[in-house]
Each structure stands twice: as structure tokens, then as C-alpha cells.
Design an enzyme around this catalytic site. Structure first.
Site, PDB file in Angstrom:
ATOM      1  CE  LYS A  86      -4.258   1.245   2.472  1.00 37.09           C
ATOM      2  NZ  LYS A  86      -4.914   1.059   3.772  1.00 37.09           N
TER       3      LYS A  86
HETATM    4  O1  G3P Z   1      -7.740   1.812   4.753  1.00 38.32           O
HETATM    5  C1  G3P Z   1      -7.666   3.067   5.338  1.00 38.32           C
HETATM    6  C2  G3P Z   1      -8.937   3.862   5.341  1.00 38.32           C
HETATM    7  O2  G3P Z   1     -10.023   3.036   5.214  1.00 38.32           O
HETATM    8  C3  G3P Z   1      -8.993   4.849   6.481  1.00 38.32           C
HETATM    9  O3  G3P Z   1     -10.247   5.023   7.060  1.00 38.32           O
HETATM   10  O4  G3P Z   1     -11.712   5.794   8.904  1.00 38.32           O
HETATM   11  O5  G3P Z   1      -9.245   6.300   8.993  1.00 38.32           O
HETATM   12  O6  G3P Z   1     -10.712   7.463   7.363  1.00 38.32           O
HETATM   13  P1  G3P Z   1     -10.494   6.211   8.141  1.00 38.32           P
END
Ligand code: G3P
Length: 220
Positions: A86
């Protein structure tokens, strides 16, 4: 649409895998830190996730220079055949993606917020492109509209290799429903959201009624 789990929790991954719905996992430094993870244990932890989930498992690089990202990416890819590296969308990340893809390593370009970012990620060789929804909502923008634009833009072109859109930064069921209707290939969801996705009050009520009627059948 496939379901990935957005977590570094082995317990959550094992549970979702047992349901037969787990197609992959996405992790990031925040999610690993939330599990109390240490640097020394990072590769071992990714290996354990790959042992539970045989689908793509995204492990994120933290370097800011292309050579650092490529080195980290090669080390991560060596952990297991299903590791996906990633990499954040940025010029150094694009350059590293080009190199990693040329070496046959699958890359998930993350932190995508615009159509040009998504298109450039795909052009650089990313196998997966991850638009973030919730973080747009956090700043009072419509994250789903941005996701829809990126899904459409990616589907408009042939990049010479498969590219799948991972709807990420998902906060609730509505995000998942809309992502599916827009044609996102994958939704990566926190375990708490996955648990809610499988439930509906009418399912619970229907089950209660069936059980009550079955008691009548047994007592007849
Ligand atoms: O995979 C990372 C992404 O889904 C982050 O999510 O909730 O931290 O904005 P969030």
C-alpha cells in the site's frame, strides 16, 4: 462487490473469514498502532494475517522517498504471496509504484481523493486504487460523489492491467450500499460496520416469528 476488512485485528479477521465473506484485508499504520503493534513485530503480524486471509492483504509503506518505498515494498512483498504493498498517492509514491509494478508486485495506491489522483495511480501501475469516502464527509464534502467520479473515470479506460477500486474510509452501511450501486469493485470496512451490514430488524423479527411458530409445531 467484494468485502475487505479494514483492520489489523487478527481476532476480527478470523471472525470475518469464518463467515465466508472475507475477500481481503487492508491495514495501515494507524490500524496497526491501535492493536498495540511494535516495529519489531510488524512483518510477523502481516504474516499471521496472510495465514488467516488468503485474499490480498494490504500492508502500507511509510517511506517518503521512492527508494525507501521500493525497499519497504519489496520487503513486505516477500512476507507472503498475497501481500499487496500500500503506497500513498504522491509523486514519490507514483515513481515507487511504477518500479514495484514492473517487478510484478501488486500495489494499492491509497489516500486517493480526486479523479486525477486515481487515474495517475492506475497509469503508474497500481493494481488497486483506494478512494477515501469518510474523510471527505469529515470536512462536509460528499465523499460518495467523489467515489462515484473515481469509479467512472477508472472504468472509462484500459490501463493494460487490471485495476480495482477499493472504496475506503467507510464509516457506515450507507457508504457500502452506495459504493456497490456505483460499481466499486471492493469495499474495505471496519469490523463494526461489517457486523451491522449483516443485520436488519426485519430479519430479527422474522427469525423470532419462525422460532415461535416452530414451538407450536413441536407442541402440536
Ligand atoms: O484503509 C484506510 C482507510 O479506510 C482509512 O479510514 O476511517 O481512517 O478514514 P479512516
Amino acid at each position: 462487490m467484494k468485502f475487505f476488512l479494514d483492520t489489523a485485528s487478527l481476532r476480527e479477521i478470523e471472525e470475518a473469514a469464518s463467515w465466508g465473506v472475507l475477500a481481503g484485508v487492508t491495514t495501515n499504520p494507524t490500524l496497526y498502532a491501535r492493536e498495540g503493534g511494535s516495529l519489531a513485530e510488524f512483518h510477523g503480524h502481516i504474516k499471521r494475517i496472510c495465514d488467516v486471509c488468503d485474499g490480498p492483504v494490504s500492508a502500507e509503506t511509510v517511506g517518503l522517498r521512492r527508494d525507501e518505498i521500493v525497499r519497504e515494498g519489496e520487503d513486505l512483498a516477500a512476507i507472503a504471496p498475497n501481500v499487496v504493498v500500500k503506497v500513498p498517492v504522491m509523486p514519490e509514491g507514483l515513481a515507487a509504484t511504477k518500479t514495484l509494478a514492473a517487478k510484478g508486485i501488486d500495489v494499492n495506491m491509497t489516500l486517493c481523493f480526486t479523479v486525477p489522483q486515481a487515474l495517475m495511480a492506475a497509469r503508474a501501475g497500481a493494481r488497486y486504487v483506494s478512494p477515501f469516502i469518510g474523510r471527505f464527509d469529515d470536512i462536509s464534502e460528499d465523499g460518495l460523489e467523489h467515489l462515484g467520479n473515481m469509479v467512472t473515470a477508472i472504468s472509462n479506460y484500459d490501463f493494460g492491467h487490471p485495476v480495482e477500486v477499493i472504496a475506503a474510509s467507510i464509516r457506515h452501511n450507507g457508504h457500502v450500499v452506495e459504493a456497490a450501486l456505483m460499481g466499486a469493485d471492493i469495499a474495505t470496512v471496519p469490523f463494526a460496520v461489517l457486523e451491522k451490514l449483516v443485520k436488519h430488524p426485519l430479519t430479527d423479527r422474522g427469525l423470532e416469528a419462525f422460532l415461535a411458530d416452530w414451538e407450536k409445531v413441536k407442541n402440536a
